[in-house]
Design a protein around this motif. Structure first.
Motif, PDB file in Angstrom:
ATOM      1  N   ALA A   1       0.828  -1.210   0.000  1.00 58.99           N
ATOM      2  CA  ALA A   1       0.000   0.000   0.000  1.00 58.99           C
ATOM      3  C   ALA A   1       0.861   1.258   0.000  1.00 58.99           C
ATOM      4  N   MET A   2       1.945   1.246   0.744  1.00 58.55           N
ATOM      5  CA  MET A   2       2.838   2.401   0.768  1.00 58.55           C
ATOM      6  C   MET A   2       3.477   2.615  -0.595  1.00 58.55           C
ATOM      7  N   ALA A   3       3.892   1.545  -1.239  1.00 60.37           N
ATOM      8  CA  ALA A   3       4.509   1.660  -2.564  1.00 60.37           C
ATOM      9  C   ALA A   3       3.525   2.264  -3.565  1.00 60.37           C
ATOM     10  N   GLU A   4       2.272   1.855  -3.474  1.00 64.92           N
ATOM     11  CA  GLU A   4       1.262   2.415  -4.375  1.00 64.92           C
ATOM     12  C   GLU A   4       1.106   3.915  -4.158  1.00 64.92           C
ATOM     13  N   ARG A   5       1.131   4.341  -2.918  1.00 59.77           N
ATOM     14  CA  ARG A   5       1.009   5.776  -2.614  1.00 59.77           C
ATOM     15  C   ARG A   5       2.223   6.544  -3.131  1.00 59.77           C
ATOM     16  N   PHE A   6       3.413   6.014  -2.873  1.00 55.48           N
ATOM     17  CA  PHE A   6       4.621   6.695  -3.361  1.00 55.48           C
ATOM     18  C   PHE A   6       4.643   6.756  -4.886  1.00 55.48           C
ATOM     19  N   ALA A   7       4.257   5.683  -5.541  1.00 64.59           N
ATOM     20  CA  ALA A   7       4.259   5.642  -7.003  1.00 64.59           C
ATOM     21  C   ALA A   7       3.320   6.681  -7.593  1.00 64.59           C
TER      22      ALA A   7
ATOM     23  N   ARG B   1      15.772   4.159  -4.188  1.00 70.53           N
ATOM     24  CA  ARG B   1      14.996   5.309  -4.607  1.00 70.53           C
ATOM     25  C   ARG B   1      14.807   6.303  -3.469  1.00 70.53           C
ATOM     26  N   VAL B   2      15.050   7.572  -3.751  1.00 69.33           N
ATOM     27  CA  VAL B   2      14.773   8.641  -2.785  1.00 69.33           C
ATOM     28  C   VAL B   2      13.271   8.895  -2.772  1.00 69.33           C
TER      29      VAL B   2
ATOM     30  N   LEU C   1      10.791  -3.455   1.772  1.00 71.80           N
ATOM     31  CA  LEU C   1       9.763  -4.043   0.915  1.00 71.80           C
ATOM     32  C   LEU C   1       9.129  -2.994  -0.003  1.00 71.80           C
ATOM     33  N   THR C   2       8.966  -1.782   0.503  1.00 71.89           N
ATOM     34  CA  THR C   2       8.447  -0.695  -0.333  1.00 71.89           C
ATOM     35  C   THR C   2       9.399  -0.423  -1.490  1.00 71.89           C
ATOM     36  N   GLN C   3      10.684  -0.385  -1.192  1.00 71.10           N
ATOM     37  CA  GLN C   3      11.680  -0.172  -2.242  1.00 71.10           C
ATOM     38  C   GLN C   3      11.639  -1.287  -3.285  1.00 71.10           C
ATOM     39  N   LEU C   4      11.542  -2.515  -2.824  1.00 69.59           N
ATOM     40  CA  LEU C   4      11.505  -3.650  -3.756  1.00 69.59           C
ATOM     41  C   LEU C   4      10.265  -3.597  -4.640  1.00 69.59           C
ATOM     42  N   ARG C   5       9.133  -3.234  -4.042  1.00 68.63           N
ATOM     43  CA  ARG C   5       7.893  -3.151  -4.817  1.00 68.63           C
ATOM     44  C   ARG C   5       7.979  -2.047  -5.864  1.00 68.63           C
ATOM     45  N   LEU C   6       8.528  -0.904  -5.498  1.00 65.43           N
ATOM     46  CA  LEU C   6       8.659   0.197  -6.455  1.00 65.43           C
ATOM     47  C   LEU C   6       9.629  -0.154  -7.575  1.00 65.43           C
ATOM     48  N   ARG C   7      10.701  -0.830  -7.224  1.00 61.99           N
ATOM     49  CA  ARG C   7      11.679  -1.212  -8.233  1.00 61.99           C
ATOM     50  C   ARG C   7      11.076  -2.229  -9.219  1.00 61.99           C
TER      51      ARG C   7
END
Length: 226
Positions: free
Chosen positions: A61-67, A99-100, A211-217
């Motif tokens: 969910a955090m990765a989706e928000r950051f994306a 990712r920053v 995990l957020t970084q991995l999902r975004l990558r």
């Protein structure tokens, strides 16, 4: 031996119970260190076993928000304030190759914190900042060892009302945060020790970051990623 600041008598009672030679004291301190290391290792294992799927879901969910352009706001009191600053820093200034991501600790600006505490009240010190800065699609993470911090609870309530993803971290049985229906994700560390709670919370939020970084990558490699 006289008492020392910071509750040293409670942490290391054997230093005060009797006169002892240096070798005995060193051996007992070493035993205490091993005991505390074993405690946090077991607690981290229990948290991983009980929370792994929920940690993964929260990171997704955090990765989706950051994306989508979302930002992270983190807050807490005392030692949790320091942890909030550390969490914001790892997102904003990650190691090379990661990712920053935009992140802000709401405890970092002394002028804002003291002005709100003095003019409005300490319970509103984080909620007022989120009301002013937060936007739908952002993320709010509140840290509390007891779960009983009224200002953390108030901020998470405001965050939910403003459309932010809400994440709480608490200890013991969750305290006030466990009673907050507005929370999207809550991670309760099952311990009565403030020290062990904070150490385990550190593990949880660093795992969330990774995990957020991995999902975004996986979704879209950042510039320069292989």
């Amino acid at each position: 031996m006289g008492d020392m600041p910071g509750g040293m008598r409670e942490l290391y009672p054997f230093l005060y119970e009797r006169q002892a030679d240096a070798d005995t004291v060193v051996a007992e301190v070493a035993d205490a260190v091993r005991e505390k290391a074993a405690e946090i290792t077991a607690l981290r294992r229990d948290v991983a076993h009980g929370c792994a799927p929920r940690i993964a879901a929260c990171a997704e969910a955090m990765a989706e928000r950051f994306a989508a352009g979302g930002r992270l706001f983190v807050f807490g009191n005392g030692g949790s304030s320091t942890d909030a600053q550390g969490l914001a820093t790892v997102f904003l200034h990650p190691p090379a190759g990661f990712r920053v991501l935009p992140a802000l600790s709401l405890t970092s600006d002394a002028a804002v914190v003291t002005a709100l505490s003095n003019d409005v009240g300490f319970e509103a010190v984080f909620a007022r900042q989120l009301a002013a800065l937060g936007q739908p699609g952002d993320i709010a993470v509140g840290l509390s060892t007891s779960g009983g911090s009224a200002n953390v609870r108030a901020a998470l309530q405001v965050a939910a009302e403003c459309g932010l993803l809400t994440v709480g971290m608490a200890g013991h049985h969750g305290g006030l945060l466990a009673e907050l229906d507005a929370l999207d994700h809550l991670f309760v560390i099952p311990s009565a020790s403030v020290h062990r709670i904070q150490e385990a919370q550190t593990t949880v939020y660093h795992t969330l970051w990774e995990l957020t970084q991995l999902r975004l990558r996986a979704a879209r490699p950042a510039c320069g990623d292989p």
